[in-house]
Design an enzyme around this catalytic site. Structure first.
Site, PDB file in Angstrom:
ATOM      1  N   HIS A 124      30.324   8.139  63.571  1.00  0.00           N
ATOM      2  CA  HIS A 124      29.452   8.007  64.656  1.00  0.00           C
ATOM      3  C   HIS A 124      28.652   9.220  64.825  1.00  0.00           C
ATOM      4  O   HIS A 124      29.053  10.079  64.446  1.00  0.00           O
ATOM      5  CB  HIS A 124      30.183   7.498  65.969  1.00  0.00           C
ATOM      6  N   CYS A 125      27.231   8.939  65.680  1.00  0.00           N
ATOM      7  CA  CYS A 125      26.643   9.970  66.100  1.00  0.00           C
ATOM      8  C   CYS A 125      26.542  10.246  67.428  1.00  0.00           C
ATOM      9  O   CYS A 125      27.332   9.637  68.117  1.00  0.00           O
ATOM     10  CB  CYS A 125      25.182  10.078  65.345  1.00  0.00           C
ATOM     11  N   ILE A 126      25.478  10.671  68.063  1.00  0.00           N
ATOM     12  CA  ILE A 126      25.325  10.801  69.503  1.00  0.00           C
ATOM     13  C   ILE A 126      25.341   9.262  70.293  1.00  0.00           C
ATOM     14  O   ILE A 126      25.764   9.487  71.417  1.00  0.00           O
ATOM     15  CB  ILE A 126      24.307  11.926  69.996  1.00  0.00           C
ATOM     16  N   ARG A 145      25.218   6.002  68.125  1.00  0.00           N
ATOM     17  CA  ARG A 145      25.309   5.046  67.204  1.00  0.00           C
ATOM     18  C   ARG A 145      27.028   5.038  66.437  1.00  0.00           C
ATOM     19  O   ARG A 145      27.339   6.141  65.899  1.00  0.00           O
ATOM     20  CB  ARG A 145      24.363   5.044  66.277  1.00  0.00           C
TER      21      ARG A 145
END
Length: 450
Positions: A25-27, A29
């Site tokens: 995951h990112c910030i 998504r």
């Protein structure tokens, strides 16, 4: 839904755990590498109110969740047994094929650059905020010649000076080579040229390059190190690998950095900084265009193309102008989302508009962009127009940032620096202008809720 229920539903909609090869995951998504995308129930995913949007790019299937993404991610493990997280050493061949077959050479390069730089941004943000607090403290009487200021200022500056070391380690991790050797070589070059000049090796004069804060030489060096590392692993006797592979890698790569990658990196870095300076000479026009296009570049993932330019601009000159395009765009998107919340007739649209607008002001813009502006279309056009106008003002005033990250109410402090607070006050004014224009343009253009 609870975070656990949402995680379970998402796994079901993407084809179950047997259809997932890797996930991370990112910030904002959740990111999945899938074996067969035809098994995804995309309509079902879009019906989930917690899902702000879906992006299928570069071999990754990305589900936009917003600020709750980490909580949802933490609930995925029980529903994805025996599925790898992140990008481990034992990555399966299916995952490699899934990502590589869809990537152009430019996408491959930009994926490498983005993956290398992204982990280091946390250090830059921390250092930038320390500088901001110091600048405010000086305005309230802290002696900028005293030991307290000197200690904290030196601490913050280390983040920028030794940024290439953190970058070397993360780049090596991405390319699955020895991060410690990469960091060792980089730290050696920084230390070497911070203490001595006019040096030579075997009688050959070493070009003088400022490696402190220089990221381009590192980005050029690590892929070659990865190739050399793999070659030595395959050709050295297994009993000699542990002892001689690091020695040979260091002995070969240091001269290459000093005589090849360093000078090339310095040249490229200088070109990038000169380009940024030239851009600001036509500040109102160029910044207006960059700001207006920023939401579009985020949608297509092209905003990461600016990251190397921003980092190089920041580490070379101590400030960045180009980042401020995001200041205009982010607050314009927040204003547009809030306008949707105010003007919408449906309760669900009002709720999403308000919550996404507040999230854009306080954290990240993806919920507003994917959950409100893009589906309704006209608010996106309004936000781009508002960002363009605010960007023109930013360019006219020459507003700049002393750190980097995503702009919101809290990170406006990135613009604090120098001897006065003028740049910060102007940045706050432009943020307010972008928000008001985003709201007003959306209100005037209107939108169809269906």
């Amino acid at each position: 839904m609870t975070h656990k229920e949402l995680a379970k539903t998402i796994v079901e909609k993407i084809g179950g755990s047997e259809n997932v090869t890797l996930y991370t995951h990112c910030i904002t998504r959740l990111r999945f590498i899938l074996k067969d995308k035809s098994k995804v129930d995309e309509d079902g995913l879009r019906e989930l109110k917690e899902v702000m949007g879906i992006v299928d790019r570069g071999g990754q299937y990305q589900i936009v969740i917003g600020s709750d993404v980490e909580r949802v991610f933490n609930e995925l493990a029980p529903f994805l047994p025996n599925v790898e997280q992140d990008n481990p050493e034992g990555e399966k061949e299916e995952a490699k094929e899934s990502t590589e077959e869809k990537k152009s050479p430019l996408q491959t390069v930009m994926s490498y650059v983005s993956a290398s730089i992204a982990p280091t941004i946390t250090v830059i943000v921390a250092a930038g905020l320390i500088n901001a607090v110091l600048a405010i403290a000086v305005q309230f009487g802290l002696d900028n010649q005293g030991s307290t200021y000197t200690v904290w200022n030196s601490f913050a500056q280390l983040a920028f000076s030794y940024l290439p070391v953190w970058l070397a380690f993360s780049a090596a991790k991405y390319l699955k080579t020895d991060g410690y050797v990469a960091a060792f070589i980089t730290a050696a070059t920084i230390t070497l040229f911070s203490s001595a000049k006019n040096m030579s090796v075997f009688g050959i004069s070493i070009p003088e390059v400022n490696y402190s804060g220089a990221i381009v030489p590192v980005l050029l060096m690590v892929p070659v190190l990865a190739v050399l590392d793999k070659f030595l692993t395959n050709h050295l006797h297994k009993n000699l690998v542990y002892m001689f592979k690091p020695l040979i890698c260091a002995a070969v790569m240091l001269p290459l950095v000093l005589f090849v990658f360093g000078p090339i990196g310095a040249f490229v870095g200088t070109l990038l900084v000169d380009a940024c300076i030239a851009l600001m000479k036509v500040g109102p026009i160029s910044m207006a265009i960059l700001a207006a296009l920023h939401p579009i570049t985020v949608i297509f993932g092209m905003h990461s193309l600016f990251t190397p330019i921003l980092v190089n601009e920041l580490t070379t000159s101590g400030m960045t102008h180009v980042l401020c395009r995001a200041l205009a765009a982010n607050f314009a998107m927040a204003g547009a989302a809030v306008a949707v919340g105010v003007k919408a007739k449906k309760v669900s649209t009002k709720s999403v508009g308000f919550s996404a607008g507040v999230t854009a002001l306080l954290a990240a813009t993806e919920p507003a962009l994917y959950g409100v502006l893009l589906p309704l279309k006209r608010p996106l056009i309004a936000a781009c127009g508002a960002a363009g106008v605010a960007g023109a003002v930013i360019g006219l005033l020459g507003i700049h940032a002393y750190s980097m990250g995503s702009f919101n109410l809290f990170t406006l402090s990135f613009t604090i620096g120098g001897d006065t607070m003028t740049n910060f006050y102007m940045a706050c004014g432009c943020a307010a202008l972008a928000f008001v224009l985003g709201f007003a343009f959306t209100w005037l253009l209107g939108f169809k809720e269906d």
